[in-house]
Design a protein around this motif. Sequence first.
Motif, PDB file in Angstrom:
ATOM      1  N   MET A  15      23.376  -6.319   0.614  1.00 25.79           N
ATOM      2  CA  MET A  15      23.371  -5.779  -0.499  1.00 25.79           C
ATOM      3  C   MET A  15      22.353  -6.162  -1.545  1.00 25.79           C
ATOM      4  N   ILE A  16      21.888  -7.499  -1.603  1.00 25.03           N
ATOM      5  CA  ILE A  16      20.962  -7.950  -2.355  1.00 25.03           C
ATOM      6  C   ILE A  16      19.505  -7.162  -2.184  1.00 25.03           C
ATOM      7  N   ASN A  17      19.397  -6.944  -0.717  1.00 24.61           N
ATOM      8  CA  ASN A  17      17.959  -6.340  -0.471  1.00 24.61           C
ATOM      9  C   ASN A  17      17.987  -4.840  -0.534  1.00 24.61           C
ATOM     10  N   LYS A  18      18.783  -4.212  -1.000  1.00 25.25           N
ATOM     11  CA  LYS A  18      18.975  -2.734  -1.227  1.00 25.25           C
ATOM     12  C   LYS A  18      19.601  -2.323  -2.450  1.00 25.25           C
ATOM     13  N   PRO A  19      18.964  -0.975  -2.962  1.00 23.95           N
ATOM     14  CA  PRO A  19      19.569  -0.535  -4.101  1.00 23.95           C
ATOM     15  C   PRO A  19      21.148  -0.400  -4.063  1.00 23.95           C
ATOM     16  N   LEU A  20      21.835  -0.399  -5.065  1.00 24.36           N
ATOM     17  CA  LEU A  20      23.178  -0.391  -5.107  1.00 24.36           C
ATOM     18  C   LEU A  20      23.478   0.882  -6.014  1.00 24.36           C
ATOM     19  N   ARG A  21      24.751   1.730  -5.332  1.00 22.32           N
ATOM     20  CA  ARG A  21      24.947   2.768  -6.072  1.00 22.32           C
ATOM     21  C   ARG A  21      26.139   2.511  -7.032  1.00 22.32           C
ATOM     22  N   LEU A  22      26.096   3.111  -8.313  1.00 26.63           N
ATOM     23  CA  LEU A  22      27.092   2.607  -9.300  1.00 26.63           C
ATOM     24  C   LEU A  22      27.685   3.687  -9.862  1.00 26.63           C
ATOM     25  N   GLN A  23      29.046   3.415 -10.128  1.00 23.94           N
ATOM     26  CA  GLN A  23      30.003   4.453 -10.927  1.00 23.94           C
ATOM     27  C   GLN A  23      29.959   3.896 -12.522  1.00 23.94           C
ATOM     28  N   SER A  79      32.470  -5.066 -11.038  1.00 25.90           N
ATOM     29  CA  SER A  79      31.569  -4.632 -11.838  1.00 25.90           C
ATOM     30  C   SER A  79      30.313  -5.191 -11.462  1.00 25.90           C
ATOM     31  N   LEU A  80      29.286  -4.129 -12.175  1.00 20.69           N
ATOM     32  CA  LEU A  80      28.020  -4.616 -12.032  1.00 20.69           C
ATOM     33  C   LEU A  80      27.630  -6.084 -12.545  1.00 20.69           C
ATOM     34  N   LYS A  81      28.166  -6.409 -13.624  1.00 19.36           N
ATOM     35  CA  LYS A  81      28.040  -7.775 -14.218  1.00 19.36           C
ATOM     36  C   LYS A  81      28.521  -8.926 -13.314  1.00 19.36           C
ATOM     37  N   GLU A  82      29.762  -8.562 -13.076  1.00 21.97           N
ATOM     38  CA  GLU A  82      30.486  -9.307 -11.976  1.00 21.97           C
ATOM     39  C   GLU A  82      29.472  -9.893 -10.712  1.00 21.97           C
ATOM     40  N   TRP A  83      29.051  -8.778 -10.366  1.00 24.49           N
ATOM     41  CA  TRP A  83      28.285  -8.753  -9.035  1.00 24.49           C
ATOM     42  C   TRP A  83      26.995  -9.419  -9.380  1.00 24.49           C
ATOM     43  N   PHE A 373      18.302   2.918 -12.167  1.00 18.62           N
ATOM     44  CA  PHE A 373      17.717   4.606 -12.010  1.00 18.62           C
ATOM     45  C   PHE A 373      18.839   5.765 -12.288  1.00 18.62           C
ATOM     46  N   LEU A 374      18.344   6.591 -12.955  1.00 18.78           N
ATOM     47  CA  LEU A 374      19.436   8.014 -13.011  1.00 18.78           C
ATOM     48  C   LEU A 374      18.771   8.898 -12.444  1.00 18.78           C
ATOM     49  N   GLU A 393      20.695  12.169  -5.176  1.00 16.90           N
ATOM     50  CA  GLU A 393      20.859  13.434  -5.703  1.00 16.90           C
ATOM     51  C   GLU A 393      21.367  13.230  -7.222  1.00 16.90           C
ATOM     52  N   GLU A 394      21.238  14.416  -8.010  1.00 15.15           N
ATOM     53  CA  GLU A 394      21.489  14.354  -9.467  1.00 15.15           C
ATOM     54  C   GLU A 394      22.915  13.785  -9.445  1.00 15.15           C
ATOM     55  N   GLY A 395      23.195  12.904 -10.638  1.00 14.16           N
ATOM     56  CA  GLY A 395      24.153  12.409 -10.989  1.00 14.16           C
ATOM     57  C   GLY A 395      24.512  10.878 -10.438  1.00 14.16           C
ATOM     58  N   GLU A 396      23.463  10.629  -9.413  1.00 11.89           N
ATOM     59  CA  GLU A 396      23.743   9.171  -8.862  1.00 11.89           C
ATOM     60  C   GLU A 396      22.842   8.239  -9.814  1.00 11.89           C
ATOM     61  N   VAL A 397      23.376   7.009  -9.870  1.00 13.25           N
ATOM     62  CA  VAL A 397      22.686   6.096 -10.578  1.00 13.25           C
ATOM     63  C   VAL A 397      22.515   4.638  -9.704  1.00 13.25           C
ATOM     64  N   LEU A 398      21.374   4.223  -9.551  1.00 13.80           N
ATOM     65  CA  LEU A 398      21.193   3.099  -8.695  1.00 13.80           C
ATOM     66  C   LEU A 398      20.866   1.769  -9.511  1.00 13.80           C
ATOM     67  N   PHE A 399      21.180   0.848  -9.025  1.00 12.96           N
ATOM     68  CA  PHE A 399      20.794  -0.649  -9.697  1.00 12.96           C
ATOM     69  C   PHE A 399      19.838  -0.950  -8.531  1.00 12.96           C
TER      70      PHE A 399
END
Length: 430
Positions: A15-23, A79-83, A373-374, A393-399
Amino acid sequence: MAENNNTEIKKRKRMINKPLRLQCAVKNYNWGIVGSKSHVSRLFCLNSGTHINPNEPYAEFWIGTHESGASFLDHGGLSLKEWISKNPDVLGDRVLNKWGGDLPFLFKVLSVEKALSIQAHPDKELARTLHKSQPSLYSDENHKPEMALALTEFEALCGFISLKELRNVLCTVPEIVDLVGGADAEQCFPVNEFGRSQEVKAIVESIFSQILLSSKDEICEIISRLKWRLNLEKKKRQLTDKEMLVLRLEGQYPDDAGVLAAFLLNYVKLNRGEALCIGANEPHAYIRGECIECMATSDNVVRAGLTSKHRDIQTLFSMLNRRQGFPQILKGISLNPYTTRYLPPFEEFEVDCCVIPQAASLVFPSVAGPSLFLFISGNGTLSAGFSKEQIVEEGEVLFVPAYMEFTIASQSKELHLYRAGVNSSFFQAF
């Protein structure tokens, strides 16, 4: 037990070595654009998999770690903050040492139908004081410099008008002169534009404060006269942009002192792709349009007009930056054929706008800090040091963690995305 621990460690490393999808979160403030006509509603519903409520205003789409609108790992419940707190290395050493185990920036999309309040954001020292004394109103201890990058034509009020413009207001808006008094209004005329700055600032502050501190009855009577006069005059002449704006604001916020105060603030119109920077203690109000917004991680707002929410006028007066003149508009700088970078004078953040044509690809080089990324339209693929490509694709968000290089290729006519990261100047200082 040891085998389970090893499995968990391997999973975490992947998980650390790849982008993470966010809601991500949405805010349905009443000034937002109603239904499906906004970027916020479309992006949120694509991101969350929910349907658009045709009767609901969609105002803000939040991306980041602030507790008022936290982002979560896709289907993870974390949550992203917790992660990040469990995996602080994803921030990079320099960001971690400077800001601790949290993102220093907050990323948003705004869809504005009705004007937001006349407001300012406190600097760090005042933010700490306000949070300590009134935590229910001021939710954190951070400052909130910000940048609005227009997705559509975008209108705002920002900063005080020049002395020359102030004199013009006092010559053409008799209602303000009647409210503040002729003697107070006349004191600005002997002052030279290049005279003592403190004297000029005192005049602006006096007029601005008298407007916002006037009684409700006085404001109602003055605005009624102003509205009657302007509606009569527009039958004989073309009203100025500011006069038309004031009539529009009066329709949204009847009998609000902020309608008159708007005369003293610069009226800014951004074209798509232009950006406005707003520092701590800078008076401003977003009026209409849609934008990408990035800021330091904070939600502190001191309001004074054009609002039904709590007004803290005395705090606003104590903190205001009384710099006069039209604000600088950022056009962005070209990094490559597909990328424009917006660099505000704040070390917490920068924003890249990327438009990748069909069949083209763009390499995002390794940077020493994290990125968000948005994807706002189109679709494509993302490939990095892991074996399987990701569809984006549109609507996706990545950390995206620090020190990760990857490539995005467009599979649609146009893949349009925005990236927020720590300002490049912060890393260049080392």
